[in-house]
Design an enzyme around this catalytic site. Structure first.
Site, short mmCIF file in Angstrom:
data_model
loop_
_atom_site.label_atom_id
_atom_site.label_comp_id
_atom_site.label_asym_id
_atom_site.label_seq_id
_atom_site.Cartn_x
_atom_site.Cartn_y
_atom_site.Cartn_z
N HIS A 115 -5.35 -1.25 5.52
CA HIS A 115 -4.90 -2.32 4.61
C HIS A 115 -3.58 -1.93 3.94
O HIS A 115 -2.63 -2.71 3.92
CB HIS A 115 -5.95 -2.62 3.55
CG HIS A 115 -5.41 -3.48 2.45
ND1 HIS A 115 -5.28 -4.85 2.56
CD2 HIS A 115 -4.91 -3.16 1.24
CE1 HIS A 115 -4.72 -5.33 1.46
NE2 HIS A 115 -4.48 -4.33 0.63
N HIS A 120 0.75 -3.56 3.69
CA HIS A 120 1.77 -3.60 2.63
C HIS A 120 3.13 -3.03 3.00
O HIS A 120 4.15 -3.48 2.49
CB HIS A 120 1.28 -2.82 1.40
CG HIS A 120 0.24 -3.53 0.59
ND1 HIS A 120 0.55 -4.57 -0.26
CD2 HIS A 120 -1.10 -3.36 0.49
CE1 HIS A 120 -0.57 -5.00 -0.85
NE2 HIS A 120 -1.59 -4.29 -0.41
N GLU A 161 -0.81 -9.98 -2.15
CA GLU A 161 -2.03 -9.90 -1.35
C GLU A 161 -2.32 -11.14 -0.51
O GLU A 161 -2.72 -11.03 0.65
CB GLU A 161 -3.25 -9.61 -2.25
CG GLU A 161 -3.22 -8.24 -2.93
CD GLU A 161 -3.40 -7.05 -1.98
OE1 GLU A 161 -3.63 -7.24 -0.78
OE2 GLU A 161 -3.25 -5.92 -2.47
N SER A 180 -3.91 -7.98 6.97
CA SER A 180 -4.80 -6.91 7.43
C SER A 180 -6.21 -7.42 7.74
O SER A 180 -7.09 -6.64 8.07
CB SER A 180 -4.87 -5.78 6.38
OG SER A 180 -5.39 -6.26 5.16
N1 HBI Z 1 -4.59 1.42 -7.01
N2 HBI Z 1 -4.58 2.55 -5.01
C1 HBI Z 1 -4.42 1.42 -5.70
N3 HBI Z 1 -4.08 0.28 -5.04
C2 HBI Z 1 -3.89 -0.90 -5.69
O1 HBI Z 1 -3.57 -1.91 -5.06
C3 HBI Z 1 -4.09 -0.92 -7.09
C4 HBI Z 1 -4.43 0.27 -7.73
N4 HBI Z 1 -4.62 0.28 -9.06
C5 HBI Z 1 -4.42 -0.89 -9.85
C6 HBI Z 1 -4.08 -2.11 -9.08
N5 HBI Z 1 -3.93 -2.08 -7.80
C7 HBI Z 1 -4.00 -3.46 -9.78
O2 HBI Z 1 -4.69 -3.31 -10.97
C8 HBI Z 1 -2.66 -4.05 -10.18
O3 HBI Z 1 -1.86 -4.56 -9.19
C9 HBI Z 1 -2.86 -5.16 -11.15
FE FE Z 2 -3.55 -4.47 -1.19
#
Ligand code: HBI
Ligand code: FE
Length: 272
Positions: A115, A120, A161, A180
């Site tokens: 993913h 991304h 997303e 994904s």
């Molecule tokens: N941590 N590894 C990871 N991947 C994410 O997409 C992610 C995160 N921590 C916080 C978060 N996304 C979301 O809270 C924010 O985009 C709002």
């Molecule tokens: Fe994501």
């Protein structure tokens, strides 16, 4: 502040794990050819992502840094918001290093390497999208001081997303959650059940989202430039204050001011 980054330990992936990546890659790359934003395919190409096996983040970062100054670093799983935003703000994308199990090939909760990296990373080769992701990280750090993280989480959800983009040859996918997902990459474009609404920053930041099913509404941007401009030109502090006076919008609601791209039947979710 620790940045939560860990070594990828690429040499520890098993042959079966690399093979699972290859299966997922072949299935998605084939199906996306005429469904995904051209910038995504360009990213796959520039990053040489068709090379077999789970990508080595150092090798990937070298190519990505040359393109837009971004890099990819491994994290053990979800990390706290502040660290997530801080990494984006310094043009570093954090990616899960584990890969799903074969039993979870079609759905899992935590973001894995497929993913995160397949979904991304390719768009980070696009200079405009790359700037948007950095602006998002910087905005996230500011939003924390306004108690407005949930607003930014919605923006992320409905763009990074699950975003759709208009193109000369019709609607395309660009959101990583769609790209994904084998089912959702068909559903998001072809199904007549979800609503597809023109993107509006304020509207999106009021809209709730659901994480455990195909989406009931998508938001459509005209271009990455539009997305970046709306984000950079908006003064978020007064906007957050104004949003506090307005009610949240439930998923699958249509409001008088919405620009409808397609009005979904919502059939899949009707009771009975
Ligand atoms: N941590 N590894 C990871 N991947 C994410 O997409 C992610 C995160 N921590 C916080 C978060 N996304 C979301 O809270 C924010 O985009 C709002
Ligand atoms: Fe994501």
């Amino acid at each position: 502040m620790s940045d939560c980054v860990v070594p990828q330990e690429w040499q520890r992936y098993t042959a079966a794990e690399h093979a699972l990546w290859d299966t997922l890659f072949a299935r998605q790359a084939g199906m996306l050819a005429d469904r995904v934003a051209p910038a995504f395919l360009e990213g796959l190409d520039v990053l040489r992502m068709s090379k077999p096996g789970i990508p080595d983040f150092d090798e990937l970062s070298e190519r990505l840094t040359r393109a837009t100054g971004w890099s990819v670093a491994a994290v053990p799983g979800l990390i706290p918001d502040e660290e997530f935003f801080a990494n984006l703000a310094r043009r570093r994308f954090v990616a899960g290093r584990f890969i799903r199990s074969p039993e979870q090939i079609d759905y899992l909760q935590e973001p894995d390497v497929f993913h995160d990296v397949f979904g991304h990373v390719p768009l980070l080769v696009n200079p405009v999208f790359a700037d948007y992701m950095q602006a998002y990280g910087q905005g996230g750090l500011r939003a924390m001081r306004h108690g407005a993280i949930h607003r930014l989480a919605r923006l992320y959800w409905y763009t990074v997303e699950f975003g759709l983009i208009q193109s000369p040859t019709g609607l395309k996918i660009y959101g990583a959650g769609i790209v994904s997902s084998n089912r959702e990459s068909v559903f998001a474009l072809d199904s007549d059940t979800p609503h597809r609404l023109g993107f509006d920053l304020q509207r999106v930041m009021r809209t709730e989202y659901q994480i455990d099913d195909l989406q009931r509404n998508y938001f459509v941007i005209d271009s990455f430039e539009q997305l970046l401009r709306q984000t950079l030109d908006t003064d978020f502090a007064p906007l957050y204050a104004e949003l506090e006076t307005l009610p949240d919008i439930e998923v699958a609601t249509i409001l008088p001011g919405d620009r409808l791209v397609t009005h979904g039947s919502q059939q899949r979710w009707l009771p009975g």
